[in-house]
Design a protein around this motif. Structure first.
Motif, mmCIF file in Angstrom:
data_model
loop_
_atom_site.group_PDB
_atom_site.id
_atom_site.type_symbol
_atom_site.label_atom_id
_atom_site.label_comp_id
_atom_site.label_asym_id
_atom_site.label_seq_id
_atom_site.Cartn_x
_atom_site.Cartn_y
_atom_site.Cartn_z
ATOM 1 N N LYS A 130 0.833 -1.213 0.000
ATOM 2 C CA LYS A 130 0.000 0.000 0.000
ATOM 3 C C LYS A 130 0.870 1.267 0.000
ATOM 4 O O LYS A 130 0.442 2.330 -0.406
ATOM 5 N N CYS A 171 4.214 1.245 -1.223
ATOM 6 C CA CYS A 171 5.159 1.171 -2.352
ATOM 7 C C CYS A 171 4.647 1.987 -3.545
ATOM 8 O O CYS A 171 3.462 1.945 -3.869
ATOM 9 N N VAL A 172 5.551 2.736 -4.186
ATOM 10 C CA VAL A 172 5.180 3.496 -5.382
ATOM 11 C C VAL A 172 5.747 2.855 -6.653
ATOM 12 O O VAL A 172 5.755 3.475 -7.716
ATOM 13 N N GLY A 173 6.245 1.645 -6.539
ATOM 14 C CA GLY A 173 6.710 0.932 -7.731
ATOM 15 C C GLY A 173 7.885 1.588 -8.417
ATOM 16 O O GLY A 173 7.952 1.605 -9.650
ATOM 17 N N CYS A 174 8.837 2.115 -7.656
ATOM 18 C CA CYS A 174 9.980 2.787 -8.296
ATOM 19 C C CYS A 174 11.054 1.801 -8.734
ATOM 20 O O CYS A 174 11.912 2.126 -9.544
ATOM 21 N N TYR A 175 11.059 0.629 -8.131
ATOM 22 C CA TYR A 175 11.981 -0.460 -8.477
ATOM 23 C C TYR A 175 13.437 -0.174 -8.137
ATOM 24 O O TYR A 175 14.344 -0.829 -8.653
ATOM 25 N N MET A 176 13.663 0.807 -7.265
ATOM 26 C CA MET A 176 15.043 1.015 -6.817
ATOM 27 C C MET A 176 15.530 -0.207 -6.043
ATOM 28 O O MET A 176 16.707 -0.559 -6.092
ATOM 29 N N ILE A 183 14.913 -3.207 -6.736
ATOM 30 C CA ILE A 183 15.368 -4.194 -7.728
ATOM 31 C C ILE A 183 16.743 -3.798 -8.258
ATOM 32 O O ILE A 183 17.667 -4.606 -8.292
ATOM 33 N N GLY A 184 16.876 -2.542 -8.633
ATOM 34 C CA GLY A 184 18.129 -2.087 -9.232
ATOM 35 C C GLY A 184 19.308 -2.130 -8.263
ATOM 36 O O GLY A 184 20.449 -2.285 -8.675
ATOM 37 N N CYS A 199 19.629 -4.259 -5.660
ATOM 38 C CA CYS A 199 19.843 -5.560 -5.023
ATOM 39 C C CYS A 199 21.012 -6.264 -5.713
ATOM 40 O O CYS A 199 20.915 -6.666 -6.875
ATOM 41 N N GLU A 204 20.290 -9.638 -6.998
ATOM 42 C CA GLU A 204 19.206 -9.686 -7.985
ATOM 43 C C GLU A 204 18.042 -10.532 -7.482
ATOM 44 O O GLU A 204 17.379 -11.250 -8.243
ATOM 45 N N ARG A 217 10.260 -8.781 -10.306
ATOM 46 C CA ARG A 217 9.116 -8.024 -10.811
ATOM 47 C C ARG A 217 8.311 -8.913 -11.728
ATOM 48 O O ARG A 217 8.857 -9.590 -12.595
ATOM 49 N N SER A 236 5.462 -8.610 -14.563
ATOM 50 C CA SER A 236 4.930 -7.546 -15.435
ATOM 51 C C SER A 236 3.467 -7.212 -15.147
ATOM 52 O O SER A 236 3.008 -6.120 -15.458
ATOM 53 N N LEU A 269 2.230 -4.170 -10.099
ATOM 54 C CA LEU A 269 2.888 -2.875 -9.989
ATOM 55 C C LEU A 269 4.043 -2.904 -8.985
ATOM 56 O O LEU A 269 5.056 -2.236 -9.150
#
Lengths: 140, 741
Positions: free
Chosen positions: A83, A85-90, A92-93, A95, A98, A102, A104, A107
């Motif tokens: 709730k 999380c804004v889905g920025c994926y930092m 992921i980048g 980690c 790895e 994600r 697809s 979100l």
């Protein structure tokens, strides 16, 4: 903190099993019938042996998350609050293992939460949840 | 240059949640608010980056109207700065000046703004007629206001008219409410005001990040150099922080309209609120970039550690750091304000992006500063930055190398609502005038404006905020100070003209351009005035030696102003483009353009809007807006060759001391560049040779750049160029140009 570990003395990187761990994680945790969406991924090396992509709860993602959606729970496990999380994926980048993933269709990203569902289904008994000290917070 | 290595053990141990709070008076301030007008509207989220409507507010008549964003607006102007210029063009006449009611402040975030997956995607562009230049100024600013404006339903906000009482415009994008409130007892300075308003309009603690406040401070009211602070709530520090729309005096226009603040309460942000055409490409491009930052930033610019201040010592090493009003390019005390120091002084345990998803995270904060002077003396505050421009402008350019004073100057510029770059350059000018006897204690009302006197600089700023004394005069900016000093016969008019670092009325930003012809053009041949965001080419020219020939420099002054304009059309920050680079960048063709990142931008635009572009179309999009802005300048009475003239200090050594401090370099240039022999010539004779050579090559550069841009030698876009860009569909644009052909 609770950490999922894999013993490659026992795991043969999926050569003689059906990736039960991945399937169990995908179906029971993420409710999808696709092992590629599991929070652990077992990869076999061509010349024998293998490795696992999985979260060791190092906490680097907690440091970089701009919204504080990632926090450790009482067991020391890094959990995501979807709730917030804004889905920025930092996460992921940043980690290094790895292990943040994600899908697809979703979100928000996901990862292993040391829940242990995979442990029970491994035919080789290669997976276990261990209790290890939390590493110090890194400045990323 | 040795590579700076991050040493966590040297980071100061400061509790970054501790600071003076200002919420005591909140209830009383709120009770004094009076609703002047309230309307309801239907909030909506963007579709492929656009909400397709803008909001018009007249603060005098209290008219609040929605306007459609037309297809033509999107095709020609894209968004952001383009929308701002288009709205402003329609609002004003050639005779309009900054303080006329019809002047507008337009805030527009651009179609990509609000994306959360890539670094530097939360920008808004602010456009207005500048009190300093009398032409449009545009300022690219972070903070949350722009994205939240779009997610509340509007691609742009136009503010027009002049109120007779202090007002706040509140947009509630969650409830669909727009309200104009009289705000008679609100605090004046940004760090207090924005904290109070953020807590006043948030419904609970979880709502705090959904609030953003645009405000300025006391000095904006008494000067022409006011700026706007755009807030964002820092969850870890638990405080309101700012990014600034700094240049050109938009804060002054804001207060002239008696706007105390703009407050927005947007919906809770999620990762898909732009409803992009192709979210998969955006996600993949964003993750790829985050990895690049993780892998490369620590061995490249260390933006995550130092922010833009990482270049202080690099500029010093290359003799490019402005020292003593741009006389010199280095100073023995630079190490006191270099990035190693800021790395220890800026808090390193936190996130520091000014919008979600910014992995570059350059919005550093120095916590725990206890103020030594002014109305907040004794308060503990968090200071944003200092960015490079502030360290150089408020610091080395004024001979100030005390980091605590530098932070205090930075803090007061921010809370008083004045531009740090402008203040730095004007203070440096005042100090040089003082050192050279053009000013003295009597003329400054007792301020001893000698190099390095931080207390005098702070007192001049406090005077500016109080609207009194020499500080009030200084707040008129360098151009008007030059005119005043010459009029009063206080010094040699030529010297005053040469050392006053302004062009078009705007103060230079903080790079010493004497040895970079490309940067001289990069500053002076700009639309809005000498600001590095249009053409920061000094690094590629001087440090990386990527523009060796005259033609390379002219080409760079065609390409980069257009490329960099594009960020402002879309709501991008420029820093993630070139403050980190892929490991293989140097082996790529046109490495100075960072081709992989250019492709990222092409992909992000296409994936957001669904309009497939390539790198050539990207430049074409910018060229439309850039040329439109040039015509706008001409319409307002500037924008010609004579207005692109540069002060000689930006081109070469004005004084004997400057020449003799770098005599070996200058003598060598006489031999190698002019084919003459310096032996036996006096310094004055050699300076005259340099002046002739340097002004000559600058003039030649102007010819080449204008030609490359498709302009006449007087700097006017030709009809053919307008046609090529499709701007001939606007008869009034063609009409402006025809008068000058």
């Amino acid at each position: 903190m609770k950490q999922l570990v894999i013993d490659f003395q026992k795991c043969d990187a999926g050569r003689n099993c059906n990736h039960e761990c991945e399937m169990e994680c995908a179906v029971r945790v993420f409710k999808v019938d696709d092992p590629k969406q599991a929070a652990l991924q077992i990869k076999a090396y061509e010349d024998g042996g293998g490795h696992a992509v999985l979260c060791d709860q190092c906490g680097d993602c907690v440091v970089v998350c701009p919204t504080e959606a990632l926090k450790r729970n009482k067991l020391g496990v890094v959990m995501i609050d979807k709730k917030v999380c804004v889905g920025c994926y930092m996460c992921i980048g940043f980690c290094e293992k790895e292990a943040f993933m994600r899908n697809s269709d979703w979100l928000t990203p996901h990862k292993c939460t040391s829940c242990g569902v995979c442990v029970k289904v491994c035919p080789h008994g290669a997976l276990s949840i261990v209790d290890v000290p939390e590493p110090p917070v890194r400045i990323i | 240059m040795s590579q700076l290595v991050f040493d966590p053990s040297k980071v100061m141990d400061i509790d970054y949640t501790k600071r003076t709070e200002y919420l005591d008076g909140l209830e009383a301030i709120k009770a004094a608010h009076k609703v002047l007008k309230e309307i309801t509207y239907t909030p909506s989220l963007p579709d492929k980056g656009y909400t397709n409507r803008s909001l018009y507010v007249n603060v005098d008549t209290l008219e609040i109207t929605e306007k459609p964003v037309t297809q033509q607006m999107k095709d020609v102007f894209i968004g952001g700065r383009g929308f701002g210029l288009w709205h402003l063009w329609n609002a004003v006449k050639p005779a309009t000046r900054w303080n006329d009611p019809e002047n507008e402040i337009v805030i527009s975030p651009g179609p990509v703004a609000g994306m959360t997956q890539y670094a530097g995607t939360g920008k808004s562009l602010v456009v207005s007629l500048s009190p300093q230049t009398d032409i449009p100024i545009d300022s690219n600013v972070g903070g949350f206001y722009g994205p939240l404006l779009k997610f509340s339903g509007f691609d742009a906000l136009e503010l027009q008219g002049k109120s007779d009482k202090d007002i706040i415009l509140f947009i509630d994008g969650q409830k669909g409410l727009i309200r104009i409130e009289e705000a008679p007892t609100d605090p004046v300075d940004s760090h207090v005001l924005a904290e109070v308003l953020t807590h006043m309009y948030a419904e609970n603690e979880a709502d705090l990040p959904n609030i953003s406040v645009v405000s300025t401070g006391a000095a904006a009211e008494h000067s022409l150099i006011g700026m706007l602070n755009f807030s964002f709530y820092d969850r870890r520090r638990k405080c309101v922080r700012f990014k600034q729309a700094g240049r050109g005096g938009i804060g002054t226009v804001f207060r002239d309209k008696k706007i105390r603040a703009l407050v927005i309460r947007g919906p809770k942000v999620a990762g898909d609120m732009n409803h992009p055409a192709d979210p998969e490409t955006i996600a993949k491009t964003g993750i790829k970039y985050h990895k690049e930052i993780r892998e490369n930033d620590g061995s490249q610019c260390m933006m995550r550690r130092n922010g833009t201040a990482h270049i202080v010592e690099i500029m010093d090493a290359y003799d490019l750091l402005p020292v003593h009003n741009f006389q010199f390019g280095s100073h023995p005390d630079t190490h006191k304000i270099d990035s190693a120091y800021w790395q220890s002084r800026c808090t390193q345990h936190t996130v520091d992006g000014c919008w979600y998803g910014c992995s570059m995270a350059c919005a550093k904060g120095a916590d725990g500063l206890v103020l030594k002077t002014g109305p907040y003396k004794g308060d503990m505050v968090t200071v944003d930055g200092p960015e490079y421009e502030n360290a150089a402008g408020l610091g080395s350019n004024c001979g100030i190398f005390d980091p605590d004073y530098l932070l205090e100057l930075n803090f007061y510029c921010d809370t008083y609502g004045i531009c740090t770059i402008t203040y730095g350059t004007l203070c440096a000018f005042v100090m040089e005038c003082y050192q050279r006897g053009i000013l003295n204690k009597e003329r400054t009302g007792g301020l001893e404006m000698v190099w390095g006197n931080a207390e005098a600089s702070l007192e001049m700023m406090h005077q500016m905020a109080r609207g009194e004394g020499f500080g009030k005069l200084a707040g008129q900016g360098v151009k008007k100070l030059k005119e005043r000093f010459i009029q009063n016969a206080w010094g040699d008019p030529q010297l005053i003209t040469d050392i006053g670092m302004e062009n078009k009325g705007l103060e230079y930003s903080q790079y010493l351009s004497k040895e970079s012809l490309a940067q001289q053009g990069g500053y002076a041949l700009t639309n809005k005035g000498p600001q590095h965001d249009e053409a920061w080419v000094i690094f590629m020219d001087m440090v990386n030696k990527q523009l060796p020939t005259f033609e390379d420099k002219a080409e760079a002054l065609y390409y980069f102003p257009l490329f960099r304009t594009w960020f402002g059309l879309n709501g991008f920050c420029k820093l993630p483009w070139n403050d980190v680079a892929p490991k293989n960048n140097s082996s790529q063709p046109e490495a100075h353009k960072i081709p992989e990142h250019v492709q990222n931008y092409v992909d992000l635009f296409s994936a957001t809007t669904g309009i497939q572009i390539d790198k050539e179309e990207l430049i074409h999009q910018s060229a439309k807006v850039y040329n439109f802005q040039r015509v706008f300048n001409i319409r307002m009475g500037k924008g010609l060759r004579l207005h692109d003239a540069a002060p000689y200090r930006s081109m070469g050594p004005v004084t004997k001391e400057e020449y003799e401090s770098r005599a070996e370099r200058y003598d060598k240039q006489i031999v190698e560049e002019m084919g003459l022999d310096p032996v036996g010539k006096t310094t004055e004779e050699k300076m005259a040779l340099h002046r002739e050579w340097r002004t000559g090559r600058f003039s030649k550069l102007m010819d080449s750049v204008y030609t490359r841009r498709g302009w006449t030698l007087d700097g006017v876009p030709t009809l053919e160029r307008l046609k090529e860009l499709g701007l001939d569909v606007f008869p009034e644009v063609v009409e402006v140009v025809k008068q000058h052909l």
